[in-house]
Enzyme design. Structure first.
Site, PDB file in Angstrom:
ATOM      1  N   CYS A  86     -25.294  14.023  27.959  1.00  0.00           N
ATOM      2  CA  CYS A  86     -26.064  12.807  27.602  1.00  0.00           C
ATOM      3  C   CYS A  86     -26.930  13.064  26.213  1.00  0.00           C
ATOM      4  CB  CYS A  86     -27.084  12.284  28.426  1.00  0.00           C
ATOM      5  SG  CYS A  86     -28.271  13.470  28.983  1.00  0.00           S
ATOM      6  N   TYR A  97     -18.241  12.040  32.751  1.00  0.00           N
ATOM      7  CA  TYR A  97     -18.697  10.652  31.951  1.00  0.00           C
ATOM      8  C   TYR A  97     -19.760  11.325  30.712  1.00  0.00           C
ATOM      9  CZ  TYR A  97     -23.342  11.599  34.025  1.00  0.00           C
ATOM     10  OH  TYR A  97     -24.652  11.932  34.389  1.00  0.00           O
ATOM     11  N   ARG A 143       5.115  -2.921   3.060  1.00  0.00           N
ATOM     12  CA  ARG A 143       4.247  -1.917   3.722  1.00  0.00           C
ATOM     13  C   ARG A 143       3.355  -2.668   4.776  1.00  0.00           C
ATOM     14  NH1 ARG A 143       0.851  -0.648  -1.649  1.00  0.00           N
ATOM     15  NH2 ARG A 143       0.007  -2.689  -1.701  1.00  0.00           N
ATOM     16  N   LYS A 186       7.326   3.432  -0.223  1.00  0.00           N
ATOM     17  CA  LYS A 186       7.794   2.398  -0.954  1.00  0.00           C
ATOM     18  C   LYS A 186       9.459   2.706  -0.781  1.00  0.00           C
ATOM     19  CE  LYS A 186       5.730   1.052  -4.429  1.00  0.00           C
ATOM     20  NZ  LYS A 186       5.122   1.481  -5.475  1.00  0.00           N
ATOM     21  N   MET A 194      -1.016   5.199  -9.057  1.00  0.00           N
ATOM     22  CA  MET A 194      -0.163   5.659 -10.259  1.00  0.00           C
ATOM     23  C   MET A 194       0.319   4.796 -11.030  1.00  0.00           C
ATOM     24  SD  MET A 194       1.543   8.527  -7.817  1.00  0.00           S
ATOM     25  CE  MET A 194       1.193   7.667  -6.074  1.00  0.00           C
ATOM     26  N   GLY A 234      -2.024   1.150  -6.448  1.00  0.00           N
ATOM     27  CA  GLY A 234      -2.492   1.066  -7.883  1.00  0.00           C
ATOM     28  C   GLY A 234      -3.134   2.226  -8.463  1.00  0.00           C
ATOM     29  N   SER A 285     -26.028  17.080  33.804  1.00  0.00           N
ATOM     30  CA  SER A 285     -26.103  16.180  32.694  1.00  0.00           C
ATOM     31  C   SER A 285     -26.393  17.097  31.659  1.00  0.00           C
ATOM     32  CB  SER A 285     -26.971  15.023  32.896  1.00  0.00           C
ATOM     33  OG  SER A 285     -26.729  14.229  31.636  1.00  0.00           O
ATOM     34  N   HIS A 332     -36.502  10.962  13.720  1.00  0.00           N
ATOM     35  CA  HIS A 332     -37.083   9.981  14.702  1.00  0.00           C
ATOM     36  C   HIS A 332     -36.658   8.546  14.323  1.00  0.00           C
ATOM     37  CE1 HIS A 332     -40.185   6.875  15.920  1.00  0.00           C
ATOM     38  NE2 HIS A 332     -40.079   7.573  17.241  1.00  0.00           N
ATOM     39  N   ARG A 348       8.811   2.881 -10.349  1.00  0.00           N
ATOM     40  CA  ARG A 348       7.375   2.758  -9.731  1.00  0.00           C
ATOM     41  C   ARG A 348       7.156   4.070  -8.987  1.00  0.00           C
ATOM     42  NH1 ARG A 348       9.051  -2.906  -9.180  1.00  0.00           N
ATOM     43  NH2 ARG A 348       7.337  -4.244  -9.759  1.00  0.00           N
TER      44      ARG A 348
HETATM   45  C1  PEP Z   1     -30.944  16.448  25.231  1.00  0.00           C
HETATM   46  O1  PEP Z   1     -31.517  17.247  25.011  1.00  0.00           O
HETATM   47  O2  PEP Z   1     -29.714  16.248  24.785  1.00  0.00           O
HETATM   48  C2  PEP Z   1     -31.534  15.091  25.793  1.00  0.00           C
HETATM   49  C3  PEP Z   1     -30.708  14.170  26.180  1.00  0.00           C
HETATM   50  O3  PEP Z   1     -32.840  15.221  26.082  1.00  0.00           O
HETATM   51  P1  PEP Z   1     -33.848  14.859  24.931  1.00  0.00           P
HETATM   52  O4  PEP Z   1     -33.166  14.282  23.722  1.00  0.00           O
HETATM   53  O5  PEP Z   1     -34.772  13.859  25.613  1.00  0.00           O
HETATM   54  O6  PEP Z   1     -34.524  16.143  24.695  1.00  0.00           O
END
Ligand code: PEP
Ligand code: MG
Length: 762
Positions: A704, A724, A239, A20, A94, A92, A636, A355, A83
């Site tokens: 992944c 990726y 601000r 401020k 203080m 708000g 991967s 799950h 202030r």
């Molecule tokens: C993993 O293990 O990270 C994976 C992508 O395979 P899953 O989760 O199917 O075991």
């Protein structure tokens, strides 16, 4: 060191003056109508905190200077307000003191403001917002102007753009003949600021000019407090304004188009939470409602509907009314159809990678799991929470972003993918290095992933394709067949069905690549439970296949060595589907430990022209990465299994039994199944990547596991040079944003050290 600075100087360091105070100096410097005053600094606060002393002489000098500027003496026609002014906004939290008329009161009020840094609500606010409690606050002393002086006086708060929608133009409210407190206390209802245009057109026009000037100075949307005294406008504060996700995105894009900020700044300004907010439905004004219970925020977004406890009933009911919340103690793969038709899922048990959590995240459905505060009585078809009983058919609302559950159907805001987000994502894509792909295994998921900007499918699991009744029957027949002929017939039937599965997926790809992972499930998972069968032969086969530790057992590539027919069938089905629908397909195998396994699977690949890779999800594979890299086209990292392997944790058991305690005690900072464990799993990955690239420079490396879409993990994976990440479709826009942000920050960092690098890309 100076302890006091006046507004009309050029010192505007917010670490000393607070936000401020620093902004009042800037506004004064811009020539805006700011009532004069001075700031007692954060260093002064610290001195007061440590010694109980104020810099009284400096305060007296500044007050004498203020009296001179105002031409009035304190208590004799001059009053001041005091202030707080912290370096981070704590709205708000203080104290504020108005209408102060003598020097003793001024000093007492400064002490009061300093002390209010530690009042309980400020302490709690800092705790909730991760604000450093040692920062401290400055005190701003300012000549009073009076919004309650006459009928041409008033006070209000105005934003330079609408903080809900981002629409450009003054937005806010005001009260005539009032002080700021009258607005805050809610005793009178303020009017929209647009009305001021008719009441006091000159003040309104000046305010618009000031808003423009402040926006071009701060290059951001401003939240300003003003007072009008007898028709004359004064600015008391400005601000950067807080805003919704939708507004943040619109403002960032509009400001690029208006030339106020660069495209890089636009990308850096939008947060992951901003995007999360608009991709999912939200409860409107959730603070108005008292939640029934809090569980884990497993899959974001809000959903409302009638409670159903049975997944089969959910399927039947959903035919007429799709607003259903499936409530289960915990979910299992058998519940999948119930989950698919429900608007949201609530479970009593299970962690963030249970799950229910994993499946709903993939589907983009809100889910609150592990709500231990509910007690489900499945037989009575009801649950209780905090003394309230919710029966089947009663309506509830779940908020998977916060983990809260409410009684009744609350009003929800719509989710969407507005054109500004599309534009921001396109800008972000221009900066990022990291590829962003999706984990998807149905045509619908592929379509959604592409809609969200996936550059391909990085993991297509095939286990689901064996689940439907006719396939389950065929795989059971294959497992139980007594003769080679029967075995072949069963697997051929399965193969035909898989051709159609793959062809349906390929149709959705629109030329983008897909990596299909061959089956990764122990065979006994396809068989009924031992106590469900009477046939002694079947019973014996079930007993043979039973494993003590299936997670570490006969699954993945191990199946390819003992039962090559299954992978051979899948590969052939892919080949046949490719003849029907050409696509850019790669195949990978899970659970690999050695290149010898890879050579065995490669034999099955004769005659099909696809790239071939392995999932890196065992510790040994990482240690043998150099060797494996020579045998395949890509890696991967399956960080779900790799994390289990590195920790020697079983994910389900850990999350149900002891991980919550570890997190509560701070033994682990994050759940490693949500946020990649950089120090353990990440280090192993870095080692593997080093040896892999040494063996094969061009090897493509993806990630992944579940963690691959988590923002801080995306940033880390960019840094260690993976090509990726592949994550659930709804996380794609978040991952695109973060990948662009880290690429921009990299460049800024390099530019800071190397003058030949431009910080600007565009
Ligand atoms: C993993 O293990 O990270 C994976 C992508 O395979 P899953 O989760 O199917 O075991
Ligand atoms: Mg795995």
């Amino acid at each position: 060191m100076e302890y006091v600075y006046t507004f009309d100087g050029d010192f505007c360091d917010k670490h000393e003056l607070g936000n401020k105070g620093a902004n009042l100096v800037i506004m004064t410097g811009l020539g805006l109508p700011v009532p004069p005053g001075f700031v007692v600094t954060i260093s002064a606060y610290k001195m007061y905190r440590d010694t109980g002393r104020l810099p009284e002489d400096a305060i007296l000098r500044a007050m004498a200077d203020l009296e001179q500027k105002m031409g009035r003496k304190l208590g004799e026609g001059l009053e001041v307000s005091i202030r707080s002014s912290a370096p981070v906004s704590m709205p708000g939290m203080m104290d504020t003191v108005l209408n102060i008329g003598n020097m003793e009161e001024v000093k007492a009020s400064i002490r009061k403001i300093f002390a209010s840094w530690d009042n309980p609500r400020a302490v709690e606010y800092r705790r909730l917002n991760n604000i450093n409690p040692t920062l401290g606050t400055a005190a701003v002393i300012q000549a009073m102007v009076y919004g309650n002086l006459d009928e041409r006086s008033g006070t209000g708060v105005v934003f330079s753009r609408n903080p809900s929608t981002g629409q450009k133009g003054l937005y806010g409210e005001f009260l005539m003949q009032a002080q700021g407190e009258d607005i805050v206390s809610g005793t009178r209802t303020p009017e929209p600021v647009s009305k001021l245009k008719q009441l006091l057109p000159a003040a309104y026009a000046e305010m618009q000019q000031i808003a423009d000037k402040l926006e071009s100075h701060f290059c951001d949307m401003q939240d300003m407090e003003f007072t009008i005294e007898s028709g004359k406008l004064y600015m008391l504060q400005t601000r950067n304004g807080k805003r919704t996700g939708a507004a943040a995105i619109k403002i960032a894009i509009d400001m690029v188009n208006e030339g106020l900020i660069t495209r890089e700044e636009a990308v850096l300004r939008v947060t992951v939470n901003d995007i999360r907010q608009i991709l999912h439905k939200q409860i409107q004004e959730p603070y108005k409602y008292q939640p029934l219970v809090k569980g884990l925020n497993a899959a974001p977004g809000a959903a409302k509907g009638k409670v159903v406890f049975d997944p089969v009933e959910a399927v039947a009911l959903a035919k007429t009314d799709p607003s259903i919340i499936l409530v289960r103690v915990e979910t299992s793969p058998d519940d999948i159809q119930g989950i698919a038709v429900a608007a949201g899922v609530l479970t009593q048990k299970g962690g963030l990678t249970s799950h229910a959590a994993v499946v709903t995240r993939g589907m983009g459905k809100p889910c609150v799991c592990g709500a231990e505060g509910i007690n489900i009585d499945t037989a009575a078809k009801q649950f209780t929470a905090g003394g309230i009983t919710i029966k089947e058919g009663d309506e509830i609302t779940i908020d998977g972003t916060s983990g809260l559950v409410y009684q009744g159907a609350l009003p929800l805001s719509d989710a969407g993918f507005p054109p500004e987000l599309e534009e921001l994502m396109n800008i972000a894509d221009g900066f990022k290095r990291l590829g962003i792909r999706a984990n998807a295994d149905t045509p619908e998921m592929i379509a959604r992933a592409i809609r969200f900007g996936a550059e391909g499918i990085g993991l297509c699991r095939t286990e689901r394709m064996f689940n439907a009744p006719e396939r389950l029957a065929a795989i059971r027949e294959f497992i139980l067949a007594e003769s080679p002929e029967k075995k072949t017939a069963a697997i051929d039937r399965l193969g035909e069905l898989q051709v159609a599965d793959f062809a349906a997926l390929f149709k959705e790809l629109k030329g983008l690549p897909i990596i299909i992972r061959l089956l990764d499930l122990p065979l006994h998972e396809f068989l009924p439970a031992e106590n469900e069968v009477t046939d002694p032969v079947v019973k014996q086969r079930i007993a043979e296949l039973k494993e003590t530790n299936p997670m570490l057992g006969h699954r993945g590539v191990r199946l390819a060595l003992t039962t090559p027919e299954i992978y051979a069938m899948q590969i052939k089905a892919i080949q046949e589907a490719l003849k029907m629908v050409p696509a850019n397909v790669s195949i990978m195998v899970p659970q690999v430990i050695t290149d010898q396994e890879v050579l065995n699977v490669k034999r099955l690949l004769q005659g099909i022209n696809v790239k071939f890779g392995v999932m890196m999800e065992t510790v040994r594979a990482c240690m043998r990465a150099g060797h494996l890299a020579r045998a395949v086209d890509f890696f991967s990292f399956g960080t779900n299994d790799l994390t289990q392997a590195v920790y020697s944790f079983s994910r389900e058991d850990a999350e149900k039994k002891f991980l919550p305690t570890y997190l509560k005690l701070g033994v682990l900072h994050d759940n490693p199944f949500e946020v990649l464990d950089v120090k353990g799993v990440g280090r192993l990955m870095e080692t593997a990547i080093f040896w892999a690239r040494r063996a094969r420079k061009d090897i493509e490396i993806g990630v992944c596991g579940e963690q691959a879409g988590e923002p801080s993990t995306v940033a880390y994976l960019h840094g260690i040079g993976v090509n990726y990440v592949s994550c659930s479709p709804f996380r794609i826009p978040l991952a695109r944003l973060v990948a662009a942000q880290v690429a921009i920050q990299d460049r800024l960092h390099r530019a800071a050290y190397d003058p030949s690098v431009s910080p600007i890309n565009s």
